[in-house]
Design an enzyme around this catalytic site. Structure first.
Site, PDB file in Angstrom:
ATOM      1  N   LYS A  14       0.845  -1.204   0.000  1.00 34.40           N
ATOM      2  CA  LYS A  14       0.000   0.000   0.000  1.00 34.40           C
ATOM      3  C   LYS A  14       0.876   1.247   0.000  1.00 34.40           C
ATOM      4  O   LYS A  14       0.600   2.207  -0.728  1.00 34.40           O
ATOM      5  CB  LYS A  14      -0.947  -0.014   1.214  1.00 34.40           C
ATOM      6  CG  LYS A  14      -2.063  -1.044   1.092  1.00 34.40           C
ATOM      7  CD  LYS A  14      -2.835  -1.218   2.400  1.00 34.40           C
ATOM      8  CE  LYS A  14      -3.841  -2.357   2.267  1.00 34.40           C
ATOM      9  NZ  LYS A  14      -4.511  -2.687   3.529  1.00 34.40           N
ATOM     10  N   GLN A  58      -4.828  -1.346   9.783  1.00 35.80           N
ATOM     11  CA  GLN A  58      -4.680  -2.668   9.173  1.00 35.80           C
ATOM     12  C   GLN A  58      -5.196  -3.758  10.114  1.00 35.80           C
ATOM     13  O   GLN A  58      -4.830  -3.799  11.288  1.00 35.80           O
ATOM     14  CB  GLN A  58      -3.202  -2.910   8.825  1.00 35.80           C
ATOM     15  CG  GLN A  58      -2.931  -4.203   8.095  1.00 35.80           C
ATOM     16  CD  GLN A  58      -3.561  -4.241   6.705  1.00 35.80           C
ATOM     17  OE1 GLN A  58      -3.632  -3.231   6.020  1.00 35.80           O
ATOM     18  NE2 GLN A  58      -4.016  -5.401   6.289  1.00 35.80           N
ATOM     19  N   ASP A  81     -11.040   2.882   4.305  1.00 34.24           N
ATOM     20  CA  ASP A  81     -11.338   1.449   4.302  1.00 34.24           C
ATOM     21  C   ASP A  81     -12.842   1.186   4.219  1.00 34.24           C
ATOM     22  O   ASP A  81     -13.272   0.081   3.887  1.00 34.24           O
ATOM     23  CB  ASP A  81     -10.832   0.827   5.613  1.00 34.24           C
ATOM     24  CG  ASP A  81      -9.720  -0.169   5.401  1.00 34.24           C
ATOM     25  OD1 ASP A  81      -9.582  -0.683   4.279  1.00 34.24           O
ATOM     26  OD2 ASP A  81      -8.983  -0.430   6.367  1.00 34.24           O
TER      27      ASP A  81
HETATM   28  N1  GUN Z   1      -6.917  -6.938   6.183  1.00 32.14           N
HETATM   29  C1  GUN Z   1      -7.217  -7.651   5.081  1.00 32.14           C
HETATM   30  N2  GUN Z   1      -7.790  -6.861   4.161  1.00 32.14           N
HETATM   31  C2  GUN Z   1      -7.859  -5.613   4.690  1.00 32.14           C
HETATM   32  C3  GUN Z   1      -8.337  -4.364   4.204  1.00 32.14           C
HETATM   33  O1  GUN Z   1      -8.857  -4.211   3.095  1.00 32.14           O
HETATM   34  N3  GUN Z   1      -8.198  -3.318   5.055  1.00 32.14           N
HETATM   35  C4  GUN Z   1      -7.658  -3.443   6.286  1.00 32.14           C
HETATM   36  N4  GUN Z   1      -7.578  -2.360   7.070  1.00 32.14           N
HETATM   37  N5  GUN Z   1      -7.204  -4.582   6.765  1.00 32.14           N
HETATM   38  C5  GUN Z   1      -7.306  -5.659   5.964  1.00 32.14           C
END
Ligand code: GUN
Length: 256
Positions: A14, A58, A81
């Protein structure tokens, strides 16, 4: 938080995507022992910072943290998100604002590959909060790029293979390596594999990533199939950047 190996890779990817696009990103790495109060204070401080347009916590978070309360702490205008209960509620009410990145990426992938879900039967295998549930809400909407008939099923569903076999589009988000076999797929279906599972390769003895779908056999019956790695993952990141731009536009009052 902590050192979940998959999360470390996701966060790194990311940050790289942000850099490639000219978006400034900062990784705040907190130890596993951080308390919920400390994490809450961190998020509240980021909510206040004018120069921060998007916040992503995350997941998975350690067991002592209530992820629902943390997602609910993120400013609704910085919720890139789309996990804040307000933004999820807006999606379920047919007034989407910030939409979770993986469902949004899957929708884009289907549209751009000529698999418009309108009128089709979409079977989603997996009912998690990150993919299954919000994807069902997104694709069932009366809207462009949606208008599907959606079945949301899971590993406890009776006669699961019979149900997955009725999907014109089958989305596997169950978190189980190679769970979907060719017999579970309708011939000609478009298959979207959301799984990211680390397994030991029997040939080399080394770790490798595989999806929730048995790629070699299913690709022989499906009309289209996403690979792992390289399918849904990069789309999720692309839509995270899209949501971040949208957040900056909202905060600068370019968009509502
Ligand atoms: N863990 C797995 N996929 C995601 C996501 O799209 N966002 C976040 N914050 N954590 C994740």
């Amino acid at each position: 938080m902590g050192d979940n190996p998959a999360s470390v890779i996701y966060v790194r990817n990311k940050a790289k995507a942000c850099k490639d696009l000219g978006i400034i990103s900062e990784i705040i790495q907190l130890p596993q022992s951080t308390t919920e109060e400390e994490l809450t204070l961190k998020v509240l401080a980021l909510n206040q910072k004018k120069e921060v347009h998007g916040i992503l916590v995350q997941s998975p978070l350690p067991g002592h943290i209530d992820h629902f309360r943390i997602f609910a702490t993120v400013d609704i205008n910085k919720d890139v998100d789309g996990f804040h209960p307000y933004n999820l509620g807006m999606l379920f009410s047919g007034r989407p604002r910030f939409i979770p990145c993986t469902p949004l990426g899957i929708q884009e992938l289907l549209l751009r590959s000529g698999n418009d879900p309108a009128g089709k039967h979409v079977v989603i295998l997996g009912r998690g909060n990150i993919v299954g549930k919000p994807l069902a809400a997104l694709l069932v909407q009366k809207a462009k790029g949606a208008d599907a008939t959606v079945t949301l099923c899971h590993r406890g569903t009776n006669n699961l293979p019979e149900i997955t076999k009725t999907g014109d589009i089958l989305v596997a988000a169950i978190g189980n390596a190679n769970f979907v076999a060719a017999e579970m797929v309708k011939p000609g279906a478009a298959v979207v594999d959301v799984g990211v599972n680390s397994v030991i390769d029997v040939a080399t003895g080394k770790k490798k990533l595989v999806g929730d779908v048995e790629f070699d056999s299913v690709s022989k019956v499906a009309s289209a199939i996403t690979p792992v790695p390289g399918g849904v993952g990069p789309m999720t990141i692309a839509l995270l950047l899209h949501n971040t731009l949208k957040a900056a536009e909202i905060q600068n009052r370019i968009k509502d």
